[in-house]
Design a protein around this motif. Structure first.
Motif, PDB file in Angstrom:
ATOM      1  N   THR A  65       3.784  17.832  15.211  1.00 49.81           N
ATOM      2  CA  THR A  65       3.240  18.221  13.910  1.00 49.81           C
ATOM      3  C   THR A  65       2.828  16.992  13.125  1.00 49.81           C
ATOM      4  O   THR A  65       3.612  16.051  12.956  1.00 49.81           O
ATOM      5  CB  THR A  65       4.276  19.026  13.104  1.00 49.81           C
ATOM      6  N   ASN A  66       1.596  17.030  12.638  1.00 47.11           N
ATOM      7  CA  ASN A  66       1.044  15.948  11.827  1.00 47.11           C
ATOM      8  C   ASN A  66       1.269  16.277  10.359  1.00 47.11           C
ATOM      9  O   ASN A  66       0.536  17.084   9.771  1.00 47.11           O
ATOM     10  CB  ASN A  66      -0.447  15.782  12.127  1.00 47.11           C
ATOM     11  N   ASN A  67       2.279  15.683   9.763  1.00 43.58           N
ATOM     12  CA  ASN A  67       2.562  15.879   8.340  1.00 43.58           C
ATOM     13  C   ASN A  67       1.885  14.847   7.462  1.00 43.58           C
ATOM     14  O   ASN A  67       2.052  14.853   6.242  1.00 43.58           O
ATOM     15  CB  ASN A  67       4.077  15.827   8.097  1.00 43.58           C
ATOM     16  N   SER A  68       1.136  13.928   8.069  1.00 44.90           N
ATOM     17  CA  SER A  68       0.487  12.860   7.316  1.00 44.90           C
ATOM     18  C   SER A  68      -0.761  13.401   6.619  1.00 44.90           C
ATOM     19  O   SER A  68      -1.276  14.475   6.963  1.00 44.90           O
ATOM     20  CB  SER A  68       0.098  11.718   8.257  1.00 44.90           C
ATOM     21  N   PRO A  69      -1.309  12.650   5.660  1.00 45.12           N
ATOM     22  CA  PRO A  69      -2.566  13.055   5.020  1.00 45.12           C
ATOM     23  C   PRO A  69      -3.788  12.699   5.850  1.00 45.12           C
ATOM     24  O   PRO A  69      -4.922  12.945   5.420  1.00 45.12           O
ATOM     25  CB  PRO A  69      -2.545  12.264   3.703  1.00 45.12           C
ATOM     26  N   ASP A  70      -3.571  12.128   7.029  1.00 44.05           N
ATOM     27  CA  ASP A  70      -4.678  11.623   7.847  1.00 44.05           C
ATOM     28  C   ASP A  70      -4.993  12.587   8.991  1.00 44.05           C
ATOM     29  O   ASP A  70      -4.088  13.206   9.571  1.00 44.05           O
ATOM     30  CB  ASP A  70      -4.328  10.257   8.435  1.00 44.05           C
ATOM     31  N   THR A  71      -6.254  12.685   9.346  1.00 41.76           N
ATOM     32  CA  THR A  71      -6.658  13.402  10.547  1.00 41.76           C
ATOM     33  C   THR A  71      -6.523  12.455  11.733  1.00 41.76           C
ATOM     34  O   THR A  71      -7.108  11.358  11.736  1.00 41.76           O
ATOM     35  CB  THR A  71      -8.110  13.904  10.421  1.00 41.76           C
ATOM     36  N   LEU A  72      -5.761  12.867  12.714  1.00 37.10           N
ATOM     37  CA  LEU A  72      -5.480  12.005  13.866  1.00 37.10           C
ATOM     38  C   LEU A  72      -6.459  12.329  14.989  1.00 37.10           C
ATOM     39  O   LEU A  72      -6.464  13.441  15.526  1.00 37.10           O
ATOM     40  CB  LEU A  72      -4.042  12.205  14.339  1.00 37.10           C
ATOM     41  N   ASN A  80       0.818  -1.212   0.000  1.00 33.78           N
ATOM     42  CA  ASN A  80       0.000   0.000   0.000  1.00 33.78           C
ATOM     43  C   ASN A  80       0.853   1.264   0.000  1.00 33.78           C
ATOM     44  O   ASN A  80       0.492   2.259  -0.641  1.00 33.78           O
ATOM     45  CB  ASN A  80      -0.935  -0.004   1.213  1.00 33.78           C
ATOM     46  N   ALA A  81       1.982   1.229   0.703  1.00 31.33           N
ATOM     47  CA  ALA A  81       2.861   2.399   0.723  1.00 31.33           C
ATOM     48  C   ALA A  81       3.384   2.716  -0.676  1.00 31.33           C
ATOM     49  O   ALA A  81       3.445   3.882  -1.092  1.00 31.33           O
ATOM     50  CB  ALA A  81       4.017   2.174   1.691  1.00 31.33           C
ATOM     51  N   TYR A  82       3.730   1.671  -1.429  1.00 27.42           N
ATOM     52  CA  TYR A  82       4.218   1.887  -2.790  1.00 27.42           C
ATOM     53  C   TYR A  82       3.083   2.326  -3.714  1.00 27.42           C
ATOM     54  O   TYR A  82       3.266   3.188  -4.584  1.00 27.42           O
ATOM     55  CB  TYR A  82       4.922   0.632  -3.306  1.00 27.42           C
ATOM     56  N   PRO A  98      12.612   7.888  -1.644  1.00 27.42           N
ATOM     57  CA  PRO A  98      11.347   8.268  -1.026  1.00 27.42           C
ATOM     58  C   PRO A  98      10.369   8.689  -2.120  1.00 27.42           C
ATOM     59  O   PRO A  98      10.754   9.356  -3.082  1.00 27.42           O
ATOM     60  CB  PRO A  98      11.730   9.448  -0.130  1.00 27.42           C
ATOM     61  N   GLY A  99       9.117   8.287  -2.000  1.00 31.45           N
ATOM     62  CA  GLY A  99       8.136   8.637  -3.009  1.00 31.45           C
ATOM     63  C   GLY A  99       7.793  10.114  -2.992  1.00 31.45           C
ATOM     64  O   GLY A  99       8.106  10.840  -2.034  1.00 31.45           O
ATOM     65  N   GLU A 100       7.142  10.564  -4.034  1.00 31.00           N
ATOM     66  CA  GLU A 100       6.747  11.968  -4.120  1.00 31.00           C
ATOM     67  C   GLU A 100       5.834  12.370  -2.970  1.00 31.00           C
ATOM     68  O   GLU A 100       5.788  13.537  -2.589  1.00 31.00           O
ATOM     69  CB  GLU A 100       6.038  12.227  -5.460  1.00 31.00           C
ATOM     70  N   LYS A 101       5.108  11.416  -2.410  1.00 27.32           N
ATOM     71  CA  LYS A 101       4.166  11.716  -1.328  1.00 27.32           C
ATOM     72  C   LYS A 101       4.699  11.270   0.038  1.00 27.32           C
ATOM     73  O   LYS A 101       3.937  11.155   0.997  1.00 27.32           O
ATOM     74  CB  LYS A 101       2.822  11.050  -1.615  1.00 27.32           C
ATOM     75  N   TYR A 102       5.999  11.033   0.118  1.00 26.10           N
ATOM     76  CA  TYR A 102       6.569  10.591   1.405  1.00 26.10           C
ATOM     77  C   TYR A 102       6.377  11.676   2.468  1.00 26.10           C
ATOM     78  O   TYR A 102       6.497  12.865   2.192  1.00 26.10           O
ATOM     79  CB  TYR A 102       8.057  10.273   1.266  1.00 26.10           C
ATOM     80  N   TRP A 103       6.108  11.256   3.682  1.00 25.08           N
ATOM     81  CA  TRP A 103       5.947  12.179   4.804  1.00 25.08           C
ATOM     82  C   TRP A 103       6.391  11.486   6.084  1.00 25.08           C
ATOM     83  O   TRP A 103       6.493  10.259   6.140  1.00 25.08           O
ATOM     84  CB  TRP A 103       4.479  12.632   4.949  1.00 25.08           C
ATOM     85  N   GLN A 104       6.644  12.273   7.097  1.00 27.94           N
ATOM     86  CA  GLN A 104       6.859  11.734   8.435  1.00 27.94           C
ATOM     87  C   GLN A 104       6.551  12.821   9.446  1.00 27.94           C
ATOM     88  O   GLN A 104       6.756  14.013   9.189  1.00 27.94           O
ATOM     89  CB  GLN A 104       8.288  11.211   8.619  1.00 27.94           C
ATOM     90  N   ASN A 145       0.531   4.049  -2.780  1.00 25.16           N
ATOM     91  CA  ASN A 145       0.145   5.408  -2.397  1.00 25.16           C
ATOM     92  C   ASN A 145       1.193   6.453  -2.742  1.00 25.16           C
ATOM     93  O   ASN A 145       0.965   7.648  -2.548  1.00 25.16           O
ATOM     94  CB  ASN A 145      -0.144   5.458  -0.891  1.00 25.16           C
ATOM     95  N   GLY A 146       2.359   6.018  -3.219  1.00 24.55           N
ATOM     96  CA  GLY A 146       3.378   6.954  -3.649  1.00 24.55           C
ATOM     97  C   GLY A 146       4.238   7.526  -2.557  1.00 24.55           C
ATOM     98  O   GLY A 146       4.969   8.498  -2.777  1.00 24.55           O
ATOM     99  N   THR A 147       4.188   6.934  -1.348  1.00 25.08           N
ATOM    100  CA  THR A 147       5.085   7.411  -0.297  1.00 25.08           C
ATOM    101  C   THR A 147       6.473   6.785  -0.420  1.00 25.08           C
ATOM    102  O   THR A 147       7.441   7.314   0.130  1.00 25.08           O
ATOM    103  CB  THR A 147       4.506   7.114   1.099  1.00 25.08           C
ATOM    104  N   ARG A 148       6.540   5.677  -1.153  1.00 29.47           N
ATOM    105  CA  ARG A 148       7.816   5.022  -1.430  1.00 29.47           C
ATOM    106  C   ARG A 148       7.834   4.632  -2.904  1.00 29.47           C
ATOM    107  O   ARG A 148       6.775   4.412  -3.505  1.00 29.47           O
ATOM    108  CB  ARG A 148       8.028   3.805  -0.523  1.00 29.47           C
ATOM    109  N   ALA A 149       9.038   4.580  -3.481  1.00 32.35           N
ATOM    110  CA  ALA A 149       9.146   4.366  -4.928  1.00 32.35           C
ATOM    111  C   ALA A 149       9.986   3.138  -5.227  1.00 32.35           C
ATOM    112  O   ALA A 149      10.916   2.798  -4.485  1.00 32.35           O
ATOM    113  CB  ALA A 149       9.758   5.598  -5.595  1.00 32.35           C
ATOM    114  N   TYR A 150       9.663   2.488  -6.343  1.00 26.25           N
ATOM    115  CA  TYR A 150      10.354   1.257  -6.716  1.00 26.25           C
ATOM    116  C   TYR A 150      11.787   1.489  -7.188  1.00 26.25           C
ATOM    117  O   TYR A 150      12.529   0.532  -7.381  1.00 26.25           O
ATOM    118  CB  TYR A 150       9.560   0.513  -7.783  1.00 26.25           C
ATOM    119  N   ASP A 151      12.200   2.744  -7.370  1.00 30.64           N
ATOM    120  CA  ASP A 151      13.604   2.999  -7.674  1.00 30.64           C
ATOM    121  C   ASP A 151      14.416   3.183  -6.394  1.00 30.64           C
ATOM    122  O   ASP A 151      15.600   3.510  -6.447  1.00 30.64           O
ATOM    123  CB  ASP A 151      13.763   4.207  -8.594  1.00 30.64           C
ATOM    124  N   GLY A 152      13.772   2.968  -5.238  1.00 29.61           N
ATOM    125  CA  GLY A 152      14.487   3.040  -3.960  1.00 29.61           C
ATOM    126  C   GLY A 152      14.519   4.411  -3.339  1.00 29.61           C
ATOM    127  O   GLY A 152      15.092   4.583  -2.258  1.00 29.61           O
TER     128      GLY A 152
END
Length: 636
Positions: A86-93, A40-42, A53-59, A44-51
């Motif tokens: 700080t919540n940098n995720s796309p989710d409401t916590l 799911n992470a791949y 961080p994906g364009e949508k990576y956050w922490q 969702n674009g948070t991680r990329a198959y070229d190794g």
């Protein structure tokens, strides 16, 4: 025009080939097993198959401000703390999970090993708790464990922050382990403050428990903290001491400052200096102020009866940046007297050789304790009769600077990504210190022997098996020796230059972030330009072990043809050692490439060998499970 058309045609062809390569790389990358959460992470674009961080990576991250009061021999530690999270995720916590790791000391806490009564305490107590300045109810339940979930009064939206405050206290355990009372007036505090657990892109909240063996997974945070102690107590901690001249008398503040640029070891103070009340300001209490940014944790040590040595070394030749190495120890620990000298050499060696990345922090302090345990910029190490072993332990703990602290590894779940690399680095610097033969024998003895010919079920589980569901020898083997052998085999396959290029590339991409194994695997694939999935599958996803055997030998003229069966299945390097009739021996090294096309068998062709009387396979540190089938002898 024809030339221009040809140029356009070839450019398009090159582009199509390049796109095809990327698509092929992505398809090949997917050949590695991925748990559904990782898939799911791949997606969702948070991680990329070229190794990368994906364009949508956050922490997510926090700013921690703390005031800690320590008053030995009273073991009660009192803290006031503010966290700006700080919540940098796309989710409401709607809730936060807090880690209260010192609840591990509570009598009913689950543990993987037995402890004495001196290890037990009542755990962490939260006296007050606020959200954005509003007092909230916090129930200190006897059943509270490592994780404490609190529903927020107001949900925390993406790209928003919340201010949290805590007043807390706990008792330092009399029995010291990874933390606790080293003696009645010497404390080492670790995992000692409430923290917001990691919320990541593949598992969400980290609810993994702590039962005494697995280690930790933390956010990168900024820390400012003050430590108030009685006069004549010294404080060592993660980070930079911001007010040395407010807490140290001039002579000792000058010596500390001098050590920051000195190539020589400086004895800042001795136990006698402290007894003479000459070291600290003679206020009733002194407050030591510290700061450490973009780091995963902090630890604190204090004592009124330790020696203090320090020196520094250039760790980045390009900029001239230096790092301080310090040691705090009692007089009986004679093996610590050369700790700073050894430590300065260690920082320099790791910075300039392997991994060859400049030590990323300003300081490293080794405190004489009991744990042989690493923390950011700190280590709690035991004393030994053998000074070489003390140095060995220190080097292993310093190696952890890179994995997990610089790289943000999830140690609890993927221990092989930090312990495995640290074990490999420890072997490399051991060769420098002890010579190849002694370092290799030590590595075999401490890291390989317990696995190589042990048929226990747990020892053949794949390295990728999550560490948090393993225990005992199986967990240790996967995390340390087996993983290190995998990295060493990869270096043997790629060659030194390409190995370091790929390692540096992976570290450049992911330092200060949270890489998982697939990020490492795909990053090495991308940087080397080679699909290494056959290697990753073999070493990290299989139940294989190390056992090769000579099956057939055909000798003729000045050549030999040897068929070797891979009984255990591991893609191990090995030497073919040929003994000739005249007593000479010739060694032919084979990298893991011999297994690339067929993991079950390989045929080795040797040239310029005449009158062979014996052929032997020698795996070196890749110790073979059955040596009896590794030798062929010519029959008369």
């Amino acid at each position: 025009m024809q030339n221009m058309s040809f140029t356009l045609f070839t450019s398009k062809a090159t582009l199509l080939l390049f796109i095809g390569f990327l698509i092929s790389g992505a398809i090949n990358a997917q050949e590695l097993y991925q748990p559904r959460s990782v898939q799911n992470a791949y997606k969702n674009g948070t991680r990329a198959y070229d190794g990368n961080p994906g364009e949508k990576y956050w922490q997510n991250r926090g700013i921690y401000e703390m005031h800690i009061q320590i008053d030995p021999p009273n073991r009660k530690i009192i803290g006031e703390q503010k966290i700006t999270y700080t919540n940098n995720s796309p989710d409401t916590l709607k809730r936060l999970n807090y880690k209260l790791i010192l609840n591990h000391h509570k009598p009913a806490a689950p543990r993987l090993r037995t402890v004495t009564n001196d290890y037990l305490t009542s755990g962490m107590h939260i006296n007050s708790y606020t959200e954005n300045g509003v007092q909230r109810k916090w129930e200190n339940n006897e059943r509270d464990g490592i994780n404490k979930v609190i529903q927020l009064a107001e949900p925390l939206a993406p790209n928003s922050s919340i201010e949290l405050t805590f007043d807390w206290h706990f008792d330092v355990s009399k029995q010291s382990g990874r933390e606790g009372a080293i003696d009645s007036t010497t404390f080492f505090l670790a995992y000692f403050y409430p923290r917001v657990a990691v919320y990541d892109d593949y598992e969400g909240w980290d609810f993994m428990p702590y039962a005494g063996s697995q280690e930790f997974y933390n956010n990168f945070n900024d820390y400012s903290f003050e430590v108030t102690v009685p006069k004549n107590y010294i404080v060592w901690a993660t980070g930079d001491l911001m007010n040395p001249r407010e807490v140290l008398q001039k002579k000792y503040a000058d010596l500390l400052e001098q050590s920051m640029t000195s190539d020589e070891v400086i004895r800042i103070m001795t136990q006698e200096d402290v007894k003479n009340k000459a070291v600290t300001m003679q206020n009733e209490t002194n407050t030591w102020k510290w700061k450490a940014d973009n780091i995963t944790d902090i630890t604190i040590a204090t004592s009124n009866q330790y020696n203090w040595d320090a020196g520094s070394v250039v760790v980045d030749s390009a900029t001239g940046r230096r790092a301080s190495f310090q040691a705090a120890y009692d007089a009986p620990s004679k093996d610590f007297k050369n700790m700073v000298k050894y430590g300065m050499n260690t920082l320099s060696w790791f910075s300039n050789h392997i991994p060859g990345v400049p030590y990323p922090f300003s300081k490293m302090t080794v405190v004489r304790g009991f744990a042989n345990m690493e923390y950011p910029m700190m280590a709690n190490d035991s004393s030994n009769d053998d000074e070489k072993f003390t140095r060995f332990v220190m080097q292993h703990e310093v190696a952890h600077t890179y994995f997990p602290f610089y790289m943000g590894i999830n140690e609890t779940r993927f221990a092989f990504m930090d312990e495995g690399w640290a074990t490999a680095f420890e072997y490399f610097i051991g060769i420098e210190d002890l010579g190849y033969e002694q370092a290799t024998e030590n590595f075999k003895r401490f890291r390989v022997e317990r696995w190589s010919n042990n048929t226990s079920l747990e020892l053949d589980l794949p390295i990728i098996t999550p560490s948090n569901i393993m225990s005992g020898l199986g967990a240790g083997t996967n995390s340390y020796g087996k993983a290190a052998l995998g990295y060493l085999a990869l270096r043997d396959y790629l060659g030194d230059e390409m190995f370091l290029t790929a390692l540096h590339g992976f570290m450049d991409r992911w330092n200060g972030k949270h890489p998982i194994p697939w990020d490492m695997f795909y990053s090495f694939n991308d940087i080397t330009g080679e699909n290494l999935n056959w290697f990753w599958n073999n070493w990290f996803f299989s139940n294989n072990y190390m056992d090769i055997a000579i099956c057939k030998v055909k000798v003729g003229g000045n050549s030999a043809k040897i068929q070797i069966n891979n009984i255990g299945g591991m893609a191990v390097p090995f030497d073919v050692v040929v003994e000739l009739k005249n007593g000479d021996t010739k060694t032919f090294h084979q990298t893991p490439e011999v297994w690339k096309d067929d993991l079950s068998a390989a045929t080795i062709k040797l040239k310029d060998v005449k009158d062979i009387v014996q052929i032997k396979l020698d795996g070196g540190v890749w110790m073979d499970a059955d040596l009896e089938n590794n030798v062929w002898e010519k029959k008369d």
